[in-house]
Design an enzyme around this catalytic site. Structure first.
Site, short mmCIF file in Angstrom:
data_model
loop_
_atom_site.label_atom_id
_atom_site.label_comp_id
_atom_site.label_asym_id
_atom_site.label_seq_id
_atom_site.Cartn_x
_atom_site.Cartn_y
_atom_site.Cartn_z
N SER A 169 6.94 9.49 4.22
CA SER A 169 6.41 10.48 3.27
C SER A 169 7.22 10.59 1.97
O SER A 169 7.37 11.68 1.42
CB SER A 169 6.27 11.85 3.95
OG SER A 169 5.33 11.78 5.01
N GLY A 183 3.55 9.08 7.20
CA GLY A 183 2.15 9.40 6.92
C GLY A 183 1.77 10.85 7.20
O GLY A 183 0.59 11.18 7.25
N HIS A 215 8.92 -2.27 12.57
CA HIS A 215 8.31 -1.02 12.10
C HIS A 215 7.80 -0.25 13.31
O HIS A 215 7.35 -0.83 14.29
CB HIS A 215 7.16 -1.34 11.13
CG HIS A 215 6.70 -0.11 10.41
ND1 HIS A 215 5.86 0.81 11.00
CD2 HIS A 215 6.98 0.37 9.18
CE1 HIS A 215 5.65 1.80 10.14
NE2 HIS A 215 6.32 1.56 9.03
N LYS A 237 1.08 -1.95 4.60
CA LYS A 237 0.46 -1.89 5.93
C LYS A 237 -0.87 -2.66 5.89
O LYS A 237 -0.96 -3.66 5.19
CB LYS A 237 0.29 -0.43 6.37
CG LYS A 237 1.62 0.34 6.26
CD LYS A 237 1.60 1.69 6.90
CE LYS A 237 2.98 2.34 6.76
NZ LYS A 237 3.08 3.62 7.43
N GLU A 288 13.30 5.29 9.44
CA GLU A 288 11.99 5.92 9.30
C GLU A 288 11.73 6.81 10.51
O GLU A 288 11.29 6.31 11.56
CB GLU A 288 10.90 4.85 9.20
CG GLU A 288 11.06 3.92 8.02
CD GLU A 288 9.74 3.29 7.61
OE1 GLU A 288 9.34 3.49 6.46
OE2 GLU A 288 9.10 2.62 8.44
N ASN A 323 5.44 -0.72 1.51
CA ASN A 323 4.83 -1.33 2.70
C ASN A 323 3.35 -0.99 2.65
O ASN A 323 2.96 0.15 2.89
CB ASN A 323 5.49 -0.75 3.97
CG ASN A 323 4.78 -1.20 5.24
OD1 ASN A 323 3.93 -2.08 5.20
ND2 ASN A 323 5.14 -0.58 6.36
N GLU A 371 5.18 1.25 13.82
CA GLU A 371 3.78 0.95 14.19
C GLU A 371 3.69 -0.33 15.02
O GLU A 371 2.84 -0.45 15.90
CB GLU A 371 2.92 0.88 12.90
CG GLU A 371 2.75 2.28 12.31
CD GLU A 371 2.59 2.34 10.82
OE1 GLU A 371 2.31 1.31 10.19
OE2 GLU A 371 2.78 3.45 10.26
O1 13P Z 1 5.89 3.72 7.35
C1 13P Z 1 6.26 3.88 6.20
C2 13P Z 1 6.80 2.76 5.42
O2 13P Z 1 7.11 1.68 6.22
C3 13P Z 1 6.15 5.20 5.53
O3 13P Z 1 4.82 5.50 5.33
P1 13P Z 1 4.42 6.75 4.41
O4 13P Z 1 5.21 6.62 3.12
O5 13P Z 1 2.95 6.61 4.19
O6 13P Z 1 4.82 7.99 5.15
#
Ligand code: 13P
Length: 254
Positions: free
Chosen positions: A214, A175, A99, A14, A169, A12, A101
């Protein structure tokens, strides 16, 4: 991993990536088969602006292209939004919905997420439905209850092993460099499988459950070895071909 489920290693990106990033995508496409063998599928969910070009770059490789969100409607007066049909038209085979976010930044509810999954299916696109608890919810011991509620509300009853992927997740692991313990991931994924079975029956046994948060080359083998973890959804580490391919290698038996 779950025996008999083909793992999916999904990136992803983002809100990262411009035409300058296409070389990295090319390296992912060229290296995936050597890294993962033919026992896993690869996917990169790029920003909508890159889907068309990413499809061109990855078209002849085992790595598919996905979007990161879609509107529930097929078309209409929704300035700035993108329909699932438009993603498909550019070459996307998958789309991430729900997601954390999006749930936070755009206040998307479970019902919104379910409507977006339905929109993906209307367009012939696989929906990657994301869910997971916040830090506060984990600390309050609510993780499994939150997952139950999110499966009930975000996953439409029409989900199948072919049209849906579920991504667990934990919000606090995204992150941050933090990951749940192996035991906690195993518990969450077993719970998700059981909740999904209540919702969609036998199909749940074949549906891919990804872990995200992560994931790095250094922890991928441990995370992917957990029963009911059928792949990974990778943020930061998917932006670098070497890291994405390093994670993909972890799908191979030692
Ligand atoms: O949100 C994520 C994937 O959709 C995970 O992000 P990270 O791998 O950067 O922690």
């Amino acid at each position: 991993m779950t025996p008999a489920i083909r793992p999916l290693i999904a990136g992803n990106w983002k809100m990262h990536g411009t035409s300058a990033s296409l070389g990295e995508l090319e390296a992912i496409g060229e290296g995936f088969a050597a890294a993962a063998g033919d026992g896993a599928d690869g996917l990169i969910c790029v920003p909508a602006t890159l889907i068309s070009r990413a499809s061109g770059v990855l078209g002849s490789t085992p790595v598919s292209v996905g979007g990161q969100d879609c509107h529930a409607a097929e078309s209409g007066a929704h300035t700035g939004d993108i329909a699932a049909e438009m993603l498909a038209d550019c070459g996307a085979s998958h789309v991430i919905v729900g997601h954390s976010e999006r749930r936070t930044d755009h206040r998307e509810s479970d019902a919104d997420v379910a409507a977006k999954a339905q929109a993906a299916w209307r367009a012939g696109v696989v929906a990657i439905i994301c869910l997971g608890e916040t830090r506060r919810q984990r600390e309050a011991g609510e993780t499994l209850a939150v997952l139950s509620r999110q499966v009930a509300g975000s996953v439409p009853a029409e989900a199948t092993a072919e049209n849906a992927v579920i991504a667990y997740e934990p919000v606090w692991a995204i992150g941050t460099g933090l990951t749940p313990t192996t035991k906690d991931v195993a518990e969450a994924h077993a719970h998700l499988r059981a909740e999904l079975e209540k919702k969609i029956g036998e199909e749940a046994k074949r549906t891919r459950l990804l872990y995200g948060g992560s994931v790095k080359p250094a922890n991928a083998r441990e995370l992917l070895s957990i029963l009911n973890v059928d792949g990974a959804l990778i943020g930061g580490a998917s932006l670098k071909a070497a890291d994405f391919l390093g994670i993909s290698e972890a799908t191979r038996p030692t």
